[in-house]
Design a protein around this motif. Structure first.
Motif, PDB file in Angstrom:
ATOM      1  N   GLU A 129       0.829  -1.206   0.000  1.00 50.13           N
ATOM      2  CA  GLU A 129       0.000   0.000   0.000  1.00 50.13           C
ATOM      3  C   GLU A 129       0.860   1.251   0.000  1.00 50.13           C
ATOM      4  OE1 GLU A 129      -3.708   1.973   2.564  1.00 50.13           O
ATOM      5  OE2 GLU A 129      -2.760   0.098   3.206  1.00 50.13           O
ATOM      6  N   TYR A 130       1.968   1.210   0.745  1.00 49.72           N
ATOM      7  CA  TYR A 130       2.878   2.367   0.806  1.00 49.72           C
ATOM      8  C   TYR A 130       3.472   2.642  -0.574  1.00 49.72           C
ATOM      9  CZ  TYR A 130       6.804   5.281   2.368  1.00 49.72           C
ATOM     10  OH  TYR A 130       7.692   6.304   2.545  1.00 49.72           O
ATOM     11  N   CYS A 131       3.859   1.586  -1.300  1.00 52.94           N
ATOM     12  CA  CYS A 131       4.433   1.747  -2.652  1.00 52.94           C
ATOM     13  C   CYS A 131       3.415   2.337  -3.620  1.00 52.94           C
ATOM     14  CB  CYS A 131       4.939   0.399  -3.168  1.00 52.94           C
ATOM     15  SG  CYS A 131       6.328  -0.271  -2.242  1.00 52.94           S
ATOM     16  N   ILE A 132       2.156   1.871  -3.514  1.00 53.86           N
ATOM     17  CA  ILE A 132       1.110   2.409  -4.379  1.00 53.86           C
ATOM     18  C   ILE A 132       0.918   3.898  -4.104  1.00 53.86           C
ATOM     19  CG2 ILE A 132      -1.348   2.328  -4.931  1.00 53.86           C
ATOM     20  CD1 ILE A 132       0.228   0.026  -6.082  1.00 53.86           C
ATOM     21  N   ASP A 133       0.937   4.265  -2.834  1.00 56.06           N
ATOM     22  CA  ASP A 133       0.779   5.681  -2.475  1.00 56.06           C
ATOM     23  C   ASP A 133       1.952   6.510  -3.000  1.00 56.06           C
ATOM     24  OD1 ASP A 133      -1.631   5.305  -1.245  1.00 56.06           O
ATOM     25  OD2 ASP A 133      -0.781   5.084   0.773  1.00 56.06           O
ATOM     26  N   LEU A 134       3.150   5.938  -2.983  1.00 57.03           N
ATOM     27  CA  LEU A 134       4.311   6.664  -3.522  1.00 57.03           C
ATOM     28  C   LEU A 134       4.164   6.895  -5.025  1.00 57.03           C
ATOM     29  CD1 LEU A 134       7.378   5.056  -1.685  1.00 57.03           C
ATOM     30  CD2 LEU A 134       6.410   7.341  -1.347  1.00 57.03           C
ATOM     31  N   VAL A 135       3.654   5.891  -5.731  1.00 55.69           N
ATOM     32  CA  VAL A 135       3.430   6.037  -7.176  1.00 55.69           C
ATOM     33  C   VAL A 135       2.415   7.146  -7.435  1.00 55.69           C
ATOM     34  CG1 VAL A 135       2.536   4.914  -9.252  1.00 55.69           C
ATOM     35  CG2 VAL A 135       4.044   3.658  -7.707  1.00 55.69           C
ATOM     36  N   LEU A 136       1.342   7.161  -6.664  1.00 54.81           N
ATOM     37  CA  LEU A 136       0.330   8.196  -6.840  1.00 54.81           C
ATOM     38  C   LEU A 136       0.871   9.576  -6.457  1.00 54.81           C
ATOM     39  CD1 LEU A 136      -2.844   6.333  -5.513  1.00 54.81           C
ATOM     40  CD2 LEU A 136      -2.165   6.748  -7.888  1.00 54.81           C
ATOM     41  N   LEU A 137       1.713   9.611  -5.421  1.00 51.90           N
ATOM     42  CA  LEU A 137       2.355  10.885  -5.064  1.00 51.90           C
ATOM     43  C   LEU A 137       3.240  11.379  -6.197  1.00 51.90           C
ATOM     44  CD1 LEU A 137       3.393  10.430  -1.308  1.00 51.90           C
ATOM     45  CD2 LEU A 137       1.674  11.997  -2.231  1.00 51.90           C
ATOM     46  N   PHE A 138       3.953  10.458  -6.840  1.00 51.73           N
ATOM     47  CA  PHE A 138       4.795  10.829  -7.978  1.00 51.73           C
ATOM     48  C   PHE A 138       3.976  11.540  -9.048  1.00 51.73           C
ATOM     49  CE2 PHE A 138       6.124   9.769 -12.297  1.00 51.73           C
ATOM     50  CZ  PHE A 138       7.406  10.285 -12.328  1.00 51.73           C
ATOM     51  N   PHE A 139       2.841  10.963  -9.419  1.00 50.32           N
ATOM     52  CA  PHE A 139       2.021  11.567 -10.465  1.00 50.32           C
ATOM     53  C   PHE A 139       1.354  12.860  -9.987  1.00 50.32           C
ATOM     54  CE2 PHE A 139       2.147   7.172 -12.159  1.00 50.32           C
ATOM     55  CZ  PHE A 139       2.646   7.476 -13.413  1.00 50.32           C
ATOM     56  N   ALA A 140       0.990  12.913  -8.720  1.00 52.25           N
ATOM     57  CA  ALA A 140       0.367  14.131  -8.193  1.00 52.25           C
ATOM     58  C   ALA A 140       1.333  15.307  -8.251  1.00 52.25           C
ATOM     59  CB  ALA A 140      -0.102  13.891  -6.756  1.00 52.25           C
ATOM     60  N   TYR A 141       2.568  15.079  -7.827  1.00 49.93           N
ATOM     61  CA  TYR A 141       3.548  16.167  -7.832  1.00 49.93           C
ATOM     62  C   TYR A 141       4.071  16.451  -9.245  1.00 49.93           C
ATOM     63  CZ  TYR A 141       3.543  16.239  -2.772  1.00 49.93           C
ATOM     64  OH  TYR A 141       3.169  16.374  -1.454  1.00 49.93           O
ATOM     65  N   ALA A 142       4.107  15.438 -10.098  1.00 51.21           N
ATOM     66  CA  ALA A 142       4.481  15.675 -11.496  1.00 51.21           C
ATOM     67  C   ALA A 142       3.454  16.583 -12.165  1.00 51.21           C
ATOM     68  CB  ALA A 142       4.585  14.349 -12.243  1.00 51.21           C
ATOM     69  N   LEU A 143       2.166  16.363 -11.866  1.00 50.68           N
ATOM     70  CA  LEU A 143       1.101  17.221 -12.394  1.00 50.68           C
ATOM     71  C   LEU A 143       1.184  18.618 -11.793  1.00 50.68           C
ATOM     72  CD1 LEU A 143      -1.533  17.795 -13.918  1.00 50.68           C
ATOM     73  CD2 LEU A 143      -2.772  16.760 -11.991  1.00 50.68           C
ATOM     74  N   LEU A 144       1.425  18.700 -10.494  1.00 52.62           N
ATOM     75  CA  LEU A 144       1.532  19.997  -9.832  1.00 52.62           C
ATOM     76  C   LEU A 144       2.707  20.790 -10.391  1.00 52.62           C
ATOM     77  CD1 LEU A 144       0.570  21.930  -7.614  1.00 52.62           C
ATOM     78  CD2 LEU A 144       2.057  20.695  -6.008  1.00 52.62           C
ATOM     79  N   GLY A 145       3.839  20.118 -10.599  1.00 53.66           N
ATOM     80  CA  GLY A 145       5.009  20.790 -11.180  1.00 53.66           C
ATOM     81  C   GLY A 145       4.725  21.283 -12.581  1.00 53.66           C
ATOM     82  N   TRP A 146       3.994  20.503 -13.357  1.00 58.09           N
ATOM     83  CA  TRP A 146       3.623  20.917 -14.718  1.00 58.09           C
ATOM     84  C   TRP A 146       2.765  22.176 -14.665  1.00 58.09           C
ATOM     85  CZ3 TRP A 146      -1.107  21.362 -17.249  1.00 58.09           C
ATOM     86  CH2 TRP A 146      -1.060  21.497 -18.642  1.00 58.09           C
ATOM     87  N   CYS A 147       1.814  22.220 -13.750  1.00 55.45           N
ATOM     88  CA  CYS A 147       0.956  23.399 -13.612  1.00 55.45           C
ATOM     89  C   CYS A 147       1.773  24.643 -13.240  1.00 55.45           C
ATOM     90  CB  CYS A 147      -0.118  23.142 -12.553  1.00 55.45           C
ATOM     91  SG  CYS A 147      -1.330  21.883 -13.001  1.00 55.45           S
ATOM     92  N   ILE A 148       2.734  24.464 -12.350  1.00 53.87           N
ATOM     93  CA  ILE A 148       3.589  25.585 -11.940  1.00 53.87           C
ATOM     94  C   ILE A 148       4.400  26.095 -13.123  1.00 53.87           C
ATOM     95  CG2 ILE A 148       5.577  26.226 -10.510  1.00 53.87           C
ATOM     96  CD1 ILE A 148       4.502  24.267  -8.392  1.00 53.87           C
TER      97      ILE A 148
END
Length: 307
Positions: free
Chosen positions: A2-21
């Protein structure tokens, strides 16, 4: 798991946030929408990677240390390393530098600079203390299987985007290597024309980095030759200035100083040539008279010197 899945989702969340910035910043700079990044999708992996590394490092040190200062320092170092290595690898592989901080203060080889590093540190604190709890709370609203499906779907899209972008970057590399231009500006124009004649994905990449600097071994060799020639001319100019200074000092030396120098050299010459044992009486008398006059002259000099 579950922790690994959350890390993968965090990766995409921050990748999207960085793109928006990035898109927002470039909109204010160029007053138009620019789809930033090497990938076509709305994500910048460098942001996601940095956020995940910070999360892993802070979680790993949590039993020992979890202060804001530690989080700042870890973010400062880890994100700076990610940015530096990304710039280095991309430049070596594709002969291009997509960002250059050479004119910024306290930069390292133009790849990172102190301003960004401080922002990375502050951003890391924001990620750990504010954003991670929010994102993890949102992820927690989904079941584990739902998160797995979401992570797998995003991973598949991301992989497809990486493959497609690889061919675009490969075309860029081929264009740079085959270019006969001898400066980065001409190579940039050639690459843009090459990409604009292709699909919309190629044109997007050309627009994403309008300030990219392309480099080849030929250009690097030419720049090194120019640097060496500039250094040679500088040394010659310094030598010439030194010669001119010496000549001016010789030409403009005060007459009194010249006379004193002549007198000193005459004294040295007389001392070398005069032999008391071999000199006749007339020569000895001349030597005594000369010594007397020199002594008188020396006394006058001493009286005139400021005390």
């Amino acid at each position: 798991m579950e922790y690994c899945i959350d890390l993968v989702l965090l990766f995409f969340a921050y990748a999207l946030l960085g793109w928006c910035i990035e898109v927002t910043l470039k909109y204010f700079q160029f007053h138009r929408f620019i789809n930033r990044g090497f990938l076509t999708g709305p994500w910048l992996p460098i942001y996601g990677s940095g956020a995940v590394l910070i999360t892993l490092a802070v979680d790993g040190l949590a039993p020992l240390e979890s202060s804001v200062g530690t989080t700042f320092a870890l973010s400062f170092v880890l994100c700076g390393t990610v940015e530096y290595m990304t710039s280095f690898v991309l430049e070596k592989r594709y002969h291009a530098r997509w960002w250059d901080y050479s004119r910024k203060p306290m930069n390292l080889h133009g790849r990172v600079w102190i301003g960004n590093l401080i922002l990375f540190g502050l951003g890391g604190v924001l990620i750990v203390k504010v954003l991670n709890p929010v994102f993890l709370g949102v992820f927690g609203m989904l079941t584990l299987s739902g998160r797995e499906i979401l992570a797998a779907g995003l991973g598949g899209l991301f992989l497809a985007d990486c493959v497609m972008s690889h061919f675009v970057l490969k075309l860029v590399k081929t264009g740079v290597e085959s270019s006969e231009a001898d400066n980065t500006e001409e190579i940039s124009r050639e690459v843009r024309l090459l990409l604009h004649d292709r699909s919309v994905f190629h044109r997007r990449f050309a627009d994403a980095y309008p300030e990219v600097i392309y480099k080849t071994e030929r250009i690097a060799a030419r720049m090194e030759a120019v640097r060496a020639e500039t250094e040679r001319l500088r040394r010659e100019a310094e030598a010439r200035v030194g010669e001119v200074k010496e000549q001016l000092a010789y030409e403009l030396e005060p007459i009194a100083s010249v006379k004193n120098g002549v007198i000193r050299r005459q004294e040295e010459l007389i001392d070398r040539l005069y032999d008391e044992g071999r000199a006749d009486e007339e020569t000895r008398a001349m030597k005594r008279e000369l010594d007397k006059e020199l002594t008188r002259l020396q006394k006058r000099r001493e009286r005139l010197l400021p005390r």
